[in-house]
Scaffold this motif. Structure first.
Motif, PDB file in Angstrom:
ATOM      1  N   ASP B 187       0.987  -1.508  -0.490  1.00  0.00           N
ATOM      2  CA  ASP B 187      -0.018  -0.020  -0.024  1.00  0.00           C
ATOM      3  C   ASP B 187       0.946   1.707   0.051  1.00  0.00           C
ATOM      4  O   ASP B 187       2.336   0.970   0.088  1.00  0.00           O
ATOM      5  N   ALA B 188      -0.116   2.023  -0.447  1.00  0.00           N
ATOM      6  CA  ALA B 188       0.521   3.552  -0.517  1.00  0.00           C
ATOM      7  C   ALA B 188       1.592   4.036   0.676  1.00  0.00           C
ATOM      8  O   ALA B 188       2.859   4.802   0.734  1.00  0.00           O
ATOM      9  N   LEU B 189       1.119   3.506   1.870  1.00  0.00           N
ATOM     10  CA  LEU B 189       1.928   4.112   3.260  1.00  0.00           C
ATOM     11  C   LEU B 189       3.419   3.563   3.509  1.00  0.00           C
ATOM     12  O   LEU B 189       4.388   4.489   3.837  1.00  0.00           O
ATOM     13  N   GLN B 190       3.472   1.892   2.951  1.00  0.00           N
ATOM     14  CA  GLN B 190       4.810   1.561   3.406  1.00  0.00           C
ATOM     15  C   GLN B 190       5.609   2.594   2.038  1.00  0.00           C
ATOM     16  O   GLN B 190       6.481   1.900   2.117  1.00  0.00           O
ATOM     17  N   VAL B 191       5.606   2.264   0.819  1.00  0.00           N
ATOM     18  CA  VAL B 191       5.840   2.872   0.057  1.00  0.00           C
ATOM     19  C   VAL B 191       6.351   4.481   0.123  1.00  0.00           C
ATOM     20  O   VAL B 191       7.454   4.596  -0.092  1.00  0.00           O
ATOM     21  N   ALA B 192       5.825   5.295   1.052  1.00  0.00           N
ATOM     22  CA  ALA B 192       6.677   6.379   1.733  1.00  0.00           C
ATOM     23  C   ALA B 192       6.785   6.080   2.687  1.00  0.00           C
ATOM     24  O   ALA B 192       8.176   7.177   2.111  1.00  0.00           O
ATOM     25  N   MET B 193       6.857   5.370   3.620  1.00  0.00           N
ATOM     26  CA  MET B 193       7.850   5.226   4.382  1.00  0.00           C
ATOM     27  C   MET B 193       9.415   4.577   4.145  1.00  0.00           C
ATOM     28  O   MET B 193      10.743   5.299   4.635  1.00  0.00           O
ATOM     29  N   CYS B 194       8.950   3.741   2.989  1.00  0.00           N
ATOM     30  CA  CYS B 194      10.523   3.239   2.138  1.00  0.00           C
ATOM     31  C   CYS B 194      11.172   4.245   1.349  1.00  0.00           C
ATOM     32  O   CYS B 194      12.619   4.372   0.994  1.00  0.00           O
ATOM     33  N   SER B 195      10.628   5.967   1.025  1.00  0.00           N
ATOM     34  CA  SER B 195      11.180   6.786  -0.005  1.00  0.00           C
ATOM     35  C   SER B 195      11.888   7.542   1.306  1.00  0.00           C
ATOM     36  O   SER B 195      12.709   8.183   0.358  1.00  0.00           O
ATOM     37  N   ILE B 196      12.028   7.347   2.476  1.00  0.00           N
ATOM     38  CA  ILE B 196      12.008   8.725   3.326  1.00  0.00           C
ATOM     39  C   ILE B 196      13.827   8.549   3.462  1.00  0.00           C
ATOM     40  O   ILE B 196      14.089   9.719   3.465  1.00  0.00           O
ATOM     41  N   PRO B 197      14.239   7.169   3.420  1.00  0.00           N
ATOM     42  CA  PRO B 197      16.028   7.662   3.310  1.00  0.00           C
ATOM     43  C   PRO B 197      16.458   8.136   1.992  1.00  0.00           C
ATOM     44  O   PRO B 197      17.004   9.206   2.597  1.00  0.00           O
ATOM     45  N   ILE B 198      15.760   7.558   1.139  1.00  0.00           N
ATOM     46  CA  ILE B 198      16.328   8.493  -0.457  1.00  0.00           C
ATOM     47  C   ILE B 198      15.963   9.854   0.297  1.00  0.00           C
ATOM     48  O   ILE B 198      17.545  10.708  -0.361  1.00  0.00           O
ATOM     49  N   ALA B 199      15.198  10.524   0.640  1.00  0.00           N
ATOM     50  CA  ALA B 199      14.511  11.864   0.478  1.00  0.00           C
ATOM     51  C   ALA B 199      15.959  12.445   1.332  1.00  0.00           C
ATOM     52  O   ALA B 199      16.798  13.398   0.924  1.00  0.00           O
ATOM     53  N   VAL B 200      16.069  11.787   2.103  1.00  0.00           N
ATOM     54  CA  VAL B 200      16.524  12.774   3.553  1.00  0.00           C
ATOM     55  C   VAL B 200      18.661  12.775   3.395  1.00  0.00           C
ATOM     56  O   VAL B 200      19.227  13.590   2.987  1.00  0.00           O
ATOM     57  N   ILE B 201      18.940  11.341   2.364  1.00  0.00           N
ATOM     58  CA  ILE B 201      20.287  11.206   1.972  1.00  0.00           C
ATOM     59  C   ILE B 201      20.025  12.392   0.837  1.00  0.00           C
ATOM     60  O   ILE B 201      21.415  12.371   0.662  1.00  0.00           O
ATOM     61  N   SER B 202      18.844  12.716  -0.153  1.00  0.00           N
ATOM     62  CA  SER B 202      19.574  13.450  -1.306  1.00  0.00           C
ATOM     63  C   SER B 202      19.781  14.755  -0.569  1.00  0.00           C
ATOM     64  O   SER B 202      19.870  14.844  -1.396  1.00  0.00           O
ATOM     65  N   ILE B 203      18.627  14.921   0.768  1.00  0.00           N
ATOM     66  CA  ILE B 203      19.408  16.766   1.153  1.00  0.00           C
ATOM     67  C   ILE B 203      20.848  16.591   1.628  1.00  0.00           C
ATOM     68  O   ILE B 203      21.930  17.700   1.176  1.00  0.00           O
ATOM     69  N   VAL B 204      21.970  15.907   2.025  1.00  0.00           N
ATOM     70  CA  VAL B 204      23.017  15.496   2.722  1.00  0.00           C
ATOM     71  C   VAL B 204      23.892  15.294   1.077  1.00  0.00           C
ATOM     72  O   VAL B 204      25.138  16.712   1.280  1.00  0.00           O
TER      73      VAL B 204
END
Lengths: 305, 229
Positions: B187-204
């Motif tokens: 479901d969409a919640l799982q996908v959104a959660m799995c996308s958080i690390p890459i979002a944080v890493i991209s900022i770093v």
């Protein structure tokens, strides 16, 4: 059961927004193909609202009609009332940072509803959209008809590509039924030594990035590469589908950063900024894209398996 | 002739490269693929129709549009510009990093922005150029263009890598639709959660990249202008 009913209600509401977009088109006297544009949105609305009760082939045939309309370039955005910068400035000064409350709630409430309500993550988006509508009225004091006006204005500006993700998922289903995935995985299996999951991750991510570069569109690449490589070599071998999917699509975005095919992101802004080299943005993005790609491979390998 | 089944992929590639209508391209690719692999036209239409109906969820983001549309009408963009404009006394690299963070937050909170015309050209690029001029004096054309490219790039990083964190984003829903059509329980919640690390890493990664830009400019102009490198 209740979830299905709720979903159908939300799909009907989406249908209503499509109908409003069609009506906008009909009202726009300057739009040359306004009756065909309206026909596109009305037909799409019908599929959303009553599609489940029609024969599947009839829905399929309707999709072909939609494609003919867009293929002949008959579906155009209508004028309607554009945003007024002066009004925006005035309201921004009046409301201050309160204007961020509804949009923050939109994401926040969707998360909460998905986590704590029993209606599923998909319905959570609709629930949050409705609750935030109440919040946005309270914050802005907008008239009730604004929901219809602004919703259809924005849908019109998103345009026909708004249904692309849904259509690509359907394309993926056709590919699967036709055995396209088997052909790709047969060809790719030469590259992937049996049981070597690292190479499988690498090939999947590279396939996503490469296809995205060629097509300039990560969404289209996702349906092809995930059916052909992601499913048989990763998910069927026990990899976590949410991790593979999430990182797979964003691995494709590493390709978007280095292709002139993604003109909106890489070429148009260079012109907009009056840069001398129109590939200057791609050049600046290349190193970050490579680093992000390597990190995608590493994280998918350690996290999905 | 198994390879003939790949013709659909070829059609998609050629259609997208030639910028043909995307909807028509995808539908043609599906029908041709079905026909060459021995299905009847009715069978192909049935599969298309069935999965289009079952994957309506991919279009559920439409329900968020009224709220976002009203916020836009009531000064959302103007207020965002005000917020970014408050950043003062930063180096060019820091201005760009702060913008990337805001852009990423915006994407994760469902804001649909076209960042380049709305923010980069009128605001971020002038701020970054201004910060560099304050520090180094006059800039050469090469540096000007490099700053422009970094500003435009930061919009792309923020937008691309953070957007899947929103459960109602088109990309998130595409992942859910495609994988559930393949039989995965997702479901969409799982996908959104799995996308958080890459979002944080991209900022770093973006921040480090922008810091290196500052250092490079320090070296380049520090010697020439004797600025405070």
């Amino acid at each position: 059961m209740i979830n299905t009913i709720l979903s159908e209600i939300f799909y009907c509401l989406i249908g209503v927004i499509f109908i409003l977009v069609g009506i906008r088109a009909l009202k726009d006297e300057t739009l040359a193909s306004r009756s065909l544009t309206a026909a596109f949105w009305f037909l799409l609305a019908a599929i959303f609202m009553v599609g489940p009760y029609l024969p599947q082939a009839a829905v399929g045939a309707s999709i072909v009609v939609l494609a003919v309309l867009t293929g002949l370039n008959k579906v155009k955005p209508s004028k309607g009332e554009a945003l007024d910068a002066e009004q925006g400035r005035k309201e921004a000064d009046r409301l201050g940072n309160k204007i961020f409350v509804p949009v923050v709630c939109l994401a926040g409430l969707a998360l909460l509803a998905a986590t704590f309500l029993p209606f599923g993550a998909n319905n959570a988006i609709g629930i949050s959209g409705l609750v935030c509508l109440v919040i946005v009225f309270a914050v802005t004091g907008a008239p009730a008809k604004a929901a219809a006006n602004e919703g259809s204005r924005l849908m019109d500006s998103v345009g026909i590509t708004g249904i692309l993700p849904q259509l690509l998922a359907a394309l993926g289903a056709v590919f699967t039924a036709a055995g396209v995935g088997d052909v790709i995985s047969g060809a790719v299996s030469v590259l992937i030594p049996e049981g070597n999951m690292f190479i499988a991750v690498l090939v999947y991510c590279a396939g996503m990035a490469l296809f995205t570069m060629i097509m300039g569109n990560g969404f289209a690449a996702f349906s092809v590469i995930t059916v052909g490589i992601g499913m048989p070599f990763l998910i069927a071998k026990g990899a976590n589908p949410a991790v593979v999917g999430a990182l797979g699509l964003s691995a494709g975005y590493c390709g978007t950063l280095v292709t002139p095919m993604a003109a909106n992101f890489n070429i148009m802004p260079a012109a907009l900024l009056e840069m001398r080299n129109k590939y200057g943005i791609i050049k600046a993005q290349a190193v970050v894209a490579a680093v992000m790609f390597a990190l995608h491979v590493a994280i998918m390998y350690f996290w999905a398996l | 002739m198994e390879a003939l089944k790949l013709i659909g992929i070829l059609i998609v590639i050629v259609g997208f490269i030639l910028k043909k209508d995307t909807i028509a391209t995808v539908v043609i690719a599906g029908i041709v693929t079905g026909l060459v692999s021995g299905m009847s036209l009715i069978e192909v239409l049935e599969i298309l129709g069935k999965s289009f109906i079952s994957q309506r969820v991919a279009t559920v983001f439409v329900l968020t549009l009224p709220v976002i549309g009203i916020c836009e009408r009531y000064g959302l963009k103007e207020k965002a510009v005000d917020l970014i404009g408050k950043v003062k006394n930063a180096t060019a690299g820091k201005v760009i990093t702060i913008y990337q963070i805001m852009r990423a937050l915006g994407a994760a909170f469902s804001l649909r922005l076209s960042g380049h015309p709305q923010f980069v050209r009128p605001l971020i690029n002038p701020m970054a150029q201004g910060a560099a001029i304050v520090k180094y004096g006059e800039l050469d054309k090469e540096t000007e263009d490099e700053l422009k490219a970094y500003c435009a790039a930061s919009d792309n990083y923020g937008n691309f890598y953070a957007q899947l964190c929103f459960i109602g984003a088109a990309g998130t829903l595409l992942i859910v639709s495609t994988l559930s059509e393949q039989g995965c329980d997702i479901d969409a919640l799982q996908v959104a959660m799995c996308s958080i690390p890459i979002a944080v890493i991209s900022i770093v990664v973006g921040a480090v990249n922008n810091h290196l830009l500052d250092r490079r400019l320090d070296r380049k102009y520090g010697k020439k202008q004797g600025g405070k490198a």
